[in-house]
Write an enzyme that holds these catalytic residues in place. Structure first.
Site, PDB file in Angstrom:
ATOM      1  N   GLY A 197      45.319   4.111  32.652  1.00  0.00           N
ATOM      2  CA  GLY A 197      45.619   2.703  32.427  1.00  0.00           C
ATOM      3  C   GLY A 197      45.151   1.831  33.583  1.00  0.00           C
ATOM      4  O   GLY A 197      44.623   0.732  33.380  1.00  0.00           O
ATOM      5  N   ASN A 210      57.076  -2.714  31.830  1.00  0.00           N
ATOM      6  CA  ASN A 210      57.460  -1.322  32.062  1.00  0.00           C
ATOM      7  C   ASN A 210      58.875  -1.175  32.612  1.00  0.00           C
ATOM      8  O   ASN A 210      59.516  -0.158  32.406  1.00  0.00           O
ATOM      9  CB  ASN A 210      56.460  -0.640  33.003  1.00  0.00           C
ATOM     10  CG  ASN A 210      56.065  -1.493  34.181  1.00  0.00           C
ATOM     11  OD1 ASN A 210      55.651  -2.634  34.004  1.00  0.00           O
ATOM     12  ND2 ASN A 210      56.196  -0.967  35.384  1.00  0.00           N
ATOM     13  N   HIS A 222      49.027   9.407  29.055  1.00  0.00           N
ATOM     14  CA  HIS A 222      50.223  10.145  29.471  1.00  0.00           C
ATOM     15  C   HIS A 222      51.536   9.448  29.129  1.00  0.00           C
ATOM     16  O   HIS A 222      52.617  10.009  29.320  1.00  0.00           O
ATOM     17  CB  HIS A 222      50.154  10.509  30.960  1.00  0.00           C
ATOM     18  CG  HIS A 222      50.362   9.389  31.927  1.00  0.00           C
ATOM     19  ND1 HIS A 222      51.554   9.230  32.595  1.00  0.00           N
ATOM     20  CD2 HIS A 222      49.557   8.395  32.359  1.00  0.00           C
ATOM     21  CE1 HIS A 222      51.454   8.185  33.409  1.00  0.00           C
ATOM     22  NE2 HIS A 222      50.247   7.663  33.280  1.00  0.00           N
ATOM     23  N   CYS A 281      60.025   2.852  47.398  1.00  0.00           N
ATOM     24  CA  CYS A 281      60.255   3.153  48.809  1.00  0.00           C
ATOM     25  C   CYS A 281      58.923   3.090  49.538  1.00  0.00           C
ATOM     26  O   CYS A 281      58.102   3.982  49.428  1.00  0.00           O
ATOM     27  CB  CYS A 281      60.875   4.525  48.946  1.00  0.00           C
ATOM     28  SG  CYS A 281      61.427   4.834  50.610  1.00  0.00           S
TER      29      CYS A 281
HETATM   30  C1  LIG Z   1      52.487  -1.459  32.224  1.00  0.00           C
HETATM   31  C2  LIG Z   1      51.655  -0.425  32.906  1.00  0.00           C
HETATM   32  N1  LIG Z   1      50.366  -0.668  33.158  1.00  0.00           N
HETATM   33  C3  LIG Z   1      49.560   0.217  33.770  1.00  0.00           C
HETATM   34  C4  LIG Z   1      50.041   1.435  34.171  1.00  0.00           C
HETATM   35  C5  LIG Z   1      49.129   2.393  34.855  1.00  0.00           C
HETATM   36  O1  LIG Z   1      48.782   3.439  33.970  1.00  0.00           O
HETATM   37  P1  LIG Z   1      48.207   4.815  34.565  1.00  0.00           P
HETATM   38  O2  LIG Z   1      49.368   5.552  35.139  1.00  0.00           O
HETATM   39  O3  LIG Z   1      47.626   5.510  33.371  1.00  0.00           O
HETATM   40  O4  LIG Z   1      47.188   4.459  35.560  1.00  0.00           O
HETATM   41  C6  LIG Z   1      51.399   1.734  33.960  1.00  0.00           C
HETATM   42  C7  LIG Z   1      51.969   2.995  34.445  1.00  0.00           C
HETATM   43  O5  LIG Z   1      53.155   3.108  34.683  1.00  0.00           O
HETATM   44  C8  LIG Z   1      52.221   0.783  33.302  1.00  0.00           C
HETATM   45  O6  LIG Z   1      53.515   1.010  33.071  1.00  0.00           O
END
Ligand SMILES: Cc1ncc(COP(=O)(O)O)c(C=O)c1O
Length: 406
Positions: free
Chosen positions: A71, A151, A201, A327
């Site tokens: 991502g 998230n 993932h 942290c």
């Molecule tokens: C909203 C959001 N964008 C991007 C990412 C990044 O994805 P990746 O872990 O595949 O790089 C995350 C990962 O937690 C996410 O929650």
């Protein structure tokens, strides 16, 4: 000890069907899909099948799907690729204060390289005001980047309305849909997005694979330079097993999404109502209307307690959840999302996120609801911030003294 995994927004287990589909691509089907010989041809078809599976989930054409490594790469590609390609048109980007660091830090990097970025604020519930968005658009604006779902809080943003605004002003629209995919319906046509990012993932595929939806005709500067893979849009030998796994995970999401949303929503609501009704001094972080949050996500602050301490006590009971604090270099920084929502610093430090998958069960929720109140009480007893209620003194009629209640 029980093991209860409630951190599915961080990552998910690889689904059995996904792993099964991937295995041959580590062994007998090992070729490089760019090779013209039999070994290459054996796998290039599998990549195209996966592309079609991703496209069906998003309601787009397979030619609009570009495979990436995660991502974060997808977000970097979408934002930097747009900034460079449209630099001649303008230098202004609009995003929000609550994006994932993959978006925020990419925008901060571009600010150091001549771009201007507007970071839209959110209200106390973590929601955007679309009037702020519209007011921020200028003749220099080349990109709006707003996540589909947050998230940390699970808040769902009004993506269709933002797509309308972007279209009306002829501004390109990118959405980070990493948390939304597989949890709520995502349709790139209805949402009028030009660029969308997902990550394997988070939906039962392995780590190290993701996809970027790139609307047909959207001009981008290449992000990864090198070979001519992905129709010259992204260099690098394909992660064949990962891509095959991502395809199957997208297909499973498409087939099961309605059933899974309803199931995880029931578990999440039970945990939410259970915590709010049995534990005092708890604050829900995110929109109070559960329909405006991802069905699997619950974020709550347990006042007077460090979220990190709570996680350690949970861990001793086999419960895996996560806190909003990161942290960094020895100092606990409250989450930027809580800060943006104006959450009081003590409450921001005490936030905990529970995120479900369809593998969780009602018995697990019951177990947490039984274990949680005594843990919270114990930690509060140890907290210097917590004012224990003094027991009511007893007035003794015989000796006319006041005794402390035992
Ligand atoms: C909203 C959001 N964008 C991007 C990412 C990044 O994805 P990746 O872990 O595949 O790089 C995350 C990962 O937690 C996410 O929650």
């Amino acid at each position: 000890m029980k093991q209860i995994y409630l951190d599915n927004n961080a990552t998910t287990t690889v689904k059995p069907e996904v792993l099964e589909a991937m295995l041959p691509y580590f062994r007998e089907q090992f070729g490089n899909p760019s090779s013209v010989h039999w070994a290459g041809r054996m796998v290039s078809g599998a990549i195209e099948k996966a592309r079609e599976q991703v496209a069906q989930l998003l309601n787009c054409s397979s030619a609009e799907v570009v495979f990436v490594s995660c991502g974060s790469e997808g977000d970097n590609f979408a934002i930097k690729g747009t900034a460079e390609a449209l630099r001649h048109k303008g230098n202004h980007i609009i995003t929000t204060t609550v994006e994932h660091p993959a978006v925020l830090e990419t925008c901060e990097y571009l600010e150091k390289n001549g771009f201007e970025v507007t970071y839209l604020p959110v209200d106390k519930d973590g929601m955007l005001d679309l009037a702020d968005l519209e007011a921020a658009i200028s003749d220099q604006t080349i990109l709006i980047s707003v996540m589909w779902a947050n998230n940390e809080t699970g808040n769902l943003f009004p993506i269709n309305e933002i797509g309308e605004i972007a279209r009306r002003h002829k501004v390109r629209f990118h959405t980070d849909a990493v948390q939304a995919i597989g949890k709520v319906p995502v349709d790139v046509q209805a949402a009028k997005v030009d660029l969308l990012v997902l990550s394997g993932h988070k939906i039962g595929a392995p780590k190290g694979v993701g996809a970027l939806y790139l609307r047909r005709g959207t001009r981008m500067t290449r992000f990864m330079h090198g070979g001519h893979q992905e129709r010259n849009r992204r260099a690098g030998t394909h992660n064949v097993p990962g891509i095959v796994g991502l395809g199957v995970a997208c297909e499973l999401a498409r087939l099961n999404q309605e059933k899974d949303y309803a199931y995880v929503r029931r578990l999440r609501d039970k945990l939410e109502q259970g915590i709010l009704s049995t534990v005092p001094d708890v604050k829900l972080n995110g929109h109070p209307n559960p329909d405006l949050r991802l069905p699997n996500t619950l974020n709550v602050s347990f006042n007077f307690i460090e979220g990190e301490s709570l996680l350690l006590f949970f861990d001793m009971k086999g419960i895996a959840a996560s806190s909003g604090s990161a942290c960094t270099s020895g100092s606990l920084e409250p989450s930027h999302v809580m800060k943006a929502m104006g959450v009081d610093i003590v409450l921001a430090h005490s936030s905990v996120r529970f995120s479900f998958s369809a593998d969780n069960t009602e018995e697990e929720v019951d177990y947490i609801l039984a274990e949680l109140p005594p843990i919270v009480q114990r930690l509060r007893e140890m907290s210097p911030l917590y004012q224990r209620e003094e027991p009511t003194p007893l007035h003794c009629d015989e000796c006319r003294m006041v005794h402390k209640a035992s």
